[in-house]
Design a protein around this motif. Structure first.
Motif, PDB file in Angstrom:
ATOM      1  N   TYR A  96       0.840  -1.194   0.000  1.00 16.37           N
ATOM      2  CA  TYR A  96       0.000   0.000   0.000  1.00 16.37           C
ATOM      3  C   TYR A  96       0.877   1.248   0.000  1.00 16.37           C
ATOM      4  CZ  TYR A  96      -3.703  -3.271   1.230  1.00 16.37           C
ATOM      5  OH  TYR A  96      -4.576  -4.327   1.220  1.00 16.37           O
ATOM      6  N   PHE A 150       0.814   5.137   1.261  1.00 19.54           N
ATOM      7  CA  PHE A 150       0.142   6.049   2.179  1.00 19.54           C
ATOM      8  C   PHE A 150       1.163   7.049   2.689  1.00 19.54           C
ATOM      9  CE2 PHE A 150       1.359   2.093   4.231  1.00 19.54           C
ATOM     10  CZ  PHE A 150       2.167   2.519   5.272  1.00 19.54           C
ATOM     11  N   ARG A 207       5.027   6.592   4.232  1.00 20.19           N
ATOM     12  CA  ARG A 207       5.404   5.210   3.947  1.00 20.19           C
ATOM     13  C   ARG A 207       6.897   5.072   3.679  1.00 20.19           C
ATOM     14  NH1 ARG A 207       5.852   2.984  -1.166  1.00 20.19           N
ATOM     15  NH2 ARG A 207       5.877   0.703  -1.269  1.00 20.19           N
ATOM     16  N   ARG A 266      -2.876   2.774  -3.578  1.00 24.13           N
ATOM     17  CA  ARG A 266      -2.912   4.017  -2.825  1.00 24.13           C
ATOM     18  C   ARG A 266      -4.106   4.035  -1.870  1.00 24.13           C
ATOM     19  NH1 ARG A 266      -0.589   8.799  -2.739  1.00 24.13           N
ATOM     20  NH2 ARG A 266       0.709   8.250  -4.530  1.00 24.13           N
ATOM     21  N   LEU A 267      -3.810   4.392  -0.626  1.00 26.74           N
ATOM     22  CA  LEU A 267      -4.856   4.526   0.384  1.00 26.74           C
ATOM     23  C   LEU A 267      -5.153   5.997   0.632  1.00 26.74           C
ATOM     24  CD1 LEU A 267      -3.692   1.859   3.005  1.00 26.74           C
ATOM     25  CD2 LEU A 267      -5.400   1.590   1.197  1.00 26.74           C
ATOM     26  N   ARG A 268      -6.393   6.309   0.887  1.00 27.72           N
ATOM     27  CA  ARG A 268      -6.795   7.684   1.156  1.00 27.72           C
ATOM     28  C   ARG A 268      -7.753   7.714   2.342  1.00 27.72           C
ATOM     29  NH1 ARG A 268      -6.569   7.403  -4.473  1.00 27.72           N
ATOM     30  NH2 ARG A 268      -5.283   9.011  -5.472  1.00 27.72           N
ATOM     31  N   ARG A 274      -8.593   5.080   5.765  1.00 32.34           N
ATOM     32  CA  ARG A 274      -7.720   3.917   5.586  1.00 32.34           C
ATOM     33  C   ARG A 274      -6.250   4.318   5.612  1.00 32.34           C
ATOM     34  NH1 ARG A 274     -10.615   0.128   0.941  1.00 32.34           N
ATOM     35  NH2 ARG A 274     -12.527  -0.345   2.150  1.00 32.34           N
ATOM     36  N   ALA A 275      -5.917   5.425   4.982  1.00 27.94           N
ATOM     37  CA  ALA A 275      -4.531   5.892   5.012  1.00 27.94           C
ATOM     38  C   ALA A 275      -4.114   6.269   6.431  1.00 27.94           C
ATOM     39  CB  ALA A 275      -4.363   7.090   4.075  1.00 27.94           C
TER      40      ALA A 275
END
Length: 570
Positions: free
Chosen positions: A99, A101, A104, A300-302, A305-306
């Motif tokens: 993922y 984020f 990272r 990609r997390l947003r 969730r990020a």
């Protein structure tokens, strides 16, 4: 009449070279066998001492009183640490590899930093933070007006506290191996799983986790062996394990037989851990047959969730490194060790001396073992000795110390009597009275990282270079000196650095083997913390943490270079 044969004729040279090569490689094999014998001596000494002396009164007393506590505490500690390191290490590795984020990139390498903090140092810092007079409970009482009887707070100095502490310190073993396994598996396999309708969780459980199972098992095994080897943290927390029992039987009760018997029992735990690592793989084999090595496209997390991914990765980093390092720094600046001057320099000098000598000897012996295995790859003797060189890292420092003290103290006494009888020289204890015995124990304990680093460097040298050197008439020793050594400088430096830092942090073997009035940074931190002088212990503990960061930085750079090199198209 036969023609005279010149001593430099081809026939003479061709017949003498094989003999010389066999003679040199034979001596190399003999030296390798000697190194293997020195590594195996502590284990053999412990086992033989138990078999030859039988059961002692102390052992009977221990068996009827505290031995069940040793057994159950060690079992529960291993079970808790295994689950804790596996969950944190695998979870963090999966998040940073699959993922994308915020933070990272930083967290990918920062999650390794807790390895720089020794377990006993973590125990001191969290005890100061969470004890009744510490800042956390004091703030709670001041904020809500509570008294001691108004609230309950978990006791950090307990078995549960030890499980959490070791999980925070040792999860990077699982994280690094699992992360490498996740990265090396072809992205095509996960893409096929996605095309078959597998979601992220299903892909993790049914594809990635089975492929990474051997690496995860290896990481958990390393964490468990480090847990079994620890003395400072469990002793400070009051947790009764085999390691604390060995130390108590040797120094408090003065019974070598009981210490050897407890060491043998602890060896049984180590064997169980190694068996667990083998059995966890089972008969299943997972192979990646795809040709693509492209890195899997991170998702990609947003939003929420990020944020959850950031928090999940920050928790082990902050609690495992940032918070204890900050506490140590604050205590060292505001209070610190009152003997920071000449006494601190003496402690640092002792630590550097023992660590430097151990690193030099370990790297030399590792080079000898690795080169012998390269030259005599078909010899079962050399292969067995090479594997034996990695035995020490699986053994707790207390076991090695007991195994070294038993034969070395006898040799010391014989040598002292001989010098007194023949030369009328009262030399005192030559080996155990100085640092020779301590260095020997540390070499046995930490030869494995040096052997692994040297082997990795030798594997990068193509065998054609050996053939070319042999065709030019170079002997094995000359080939090592003129061909291999320049190419191995980076690997040798890495090996020396790893051993140096491991010896700086080593506490059990140092406590048992150090000569009288010889303290190191590790023993100073332990002695002050045992006297509840945590602020003074912070100076030595912080020095160990700072030095421990060096190999992590070096290894992170080497891993990054290797990944860039492997990613370069050919």
């Amino acid at each position: 009449m036969k023609p005279a044969v010149s001593p430099h004729s081809p026939s003479v040279v061709s017949s003498s070279r094989p003999f010389a090569a066999r003679w040199r490689s034979g001596w190399l094999t003999a030296w390798a066998v000697l190194v293997g014998a020195l590594v195996a001596l502590p284990v053999l000494a412990v086992i033989s001492h138990v078999l030859s002396t039988g059961t002692s009164d102390t052992w009977s007393h221990l068996a009827s009183t505290v031995l069940p506590d040793y057994l159950w505490s060690t079992l529960w500690l291993c079970l808790g640490v295994g689950l804790g390191t596996a969950s944190m290490g695998v979870g963090a590795a999966w998040l940073v590899t699959r993922y994308n984020f915020p933070l990272r990139g930083m967290l990918e390498w920062a999650l390794v930093l807790p390895l720089a903090v020794p377990g006993y140092v973590m125990a001191y810092t969290y005890t100061d933070l969470l004890q009744f007079v510490g800042p956390v409970q004091t703030a709670l009482r001041d904020t809500f007006g509570w008294t001691r009887a108004d609230y309950w707070f978990p006791d950090v100095r307990s078995l549960g506290g030890a499980v959490i502490l070791f999980s925070l310190v040792l999860y990077p073993y699982v994280y690094m191996l699992a992360r490498t396994a996740f990265l090396e598996r072809a992205g095509g396999m996960l893409e096929v799983g996605r095309s078959l309708g597998l979601g992220p969780w299903a892909s993790f459980w049914r594809v990635s986790l089975p492929l990474a199972r051997p690496a995860i098992a290896a990481g958990v095994s390393l964490a468990l062996m480090e847990t079994l080897a620890d003395f400072g943290a469990v002793s400070y927390f009051g947790v009764q394990t085999f390691t604390t029992g060995i130390y108590r039987a040797w120094f408090s009760l003065g019974d070598r037989v009981a210490a050897a018997q407890l060491s043998t029992a602890l060896l049984g735990f180590v064997i169980l851990v190694l068996a667990f690592e083998r059995l966890s793989r089972g008969r299943a084999r997972f192979h990646d047959t795809t040709l693509r090595r492209a890195r899997f496209q991170a998702r990609r997390l947003r939003g929420v969730r990020a944020a959850l991914a950031v928090v999940a990765c920050l928790i082990p980093f902050v609690t495992g490194f940032l918070l204890p390092a900050g506490i140590l720094l604050e205590m060292a600046i505001t209070e610190g060790d009152a003997q920071f001057g000449a006494r601190f320099i003496e402690l640092a000098t002792n630590s550097v001396t023992v660590s430097g000598l151990t690193a030099l000897i370990a790297v030399t012996l590792a080079l000898l073992l690795g080169y012998a295995a390269r030259l005599r790859a078909n010899s079962w003797v050399v292969r067995s000795v090479h594997r034996l060189g990695g035995l020490g890292y699986a053994l707790p420092g207390t076991v090695i110390a007991v195994g070294v003290l038993i034969p070395v103290s006898r040799i010391d006494n014989v040598l002292t009597n001989w010098l007194t009888h023949h030369f009328d020289w009262q030399s005192g204890l030559v080996l155990t009275g100085g640092i020779a015995g301590l260095v020997y124990a540390c070499v046995v304990r930490f030869l494995t990282p040096a052997v692994q680093s040297v082997d990795a460097g030798l594997l990068k040298i193509t065998p054609s270079m050996d053939n070319a050197a042999r065709s030019l008439g170079l002997s094995p020793a000359a080939t090592l000196r003129r061909v291999h050594f320049p190419l191995l400088r980076g690997s040798l430096l890495t090996a020396a650095l790893l051993v140096f830092i491991d010896v700086m942090k080593e506490l059990p073997a140092t406590l048992v083997m150090r000569p009288f009035n010889f303290d190191t940074l590790a023993t100073q931190a332990y002695n002050l913390a045992s006297d509840e002088r945590l602020a003074e212990a912070s100076t030595s503990a912080l020095a160990i943490v700072v030095v421990g960061l060096l190999p992590l930085i070096v290894l992170s750079r080497e891993i990054a270079k290797a990944r860039q090199g492997s990613a370069t198209p050919h």
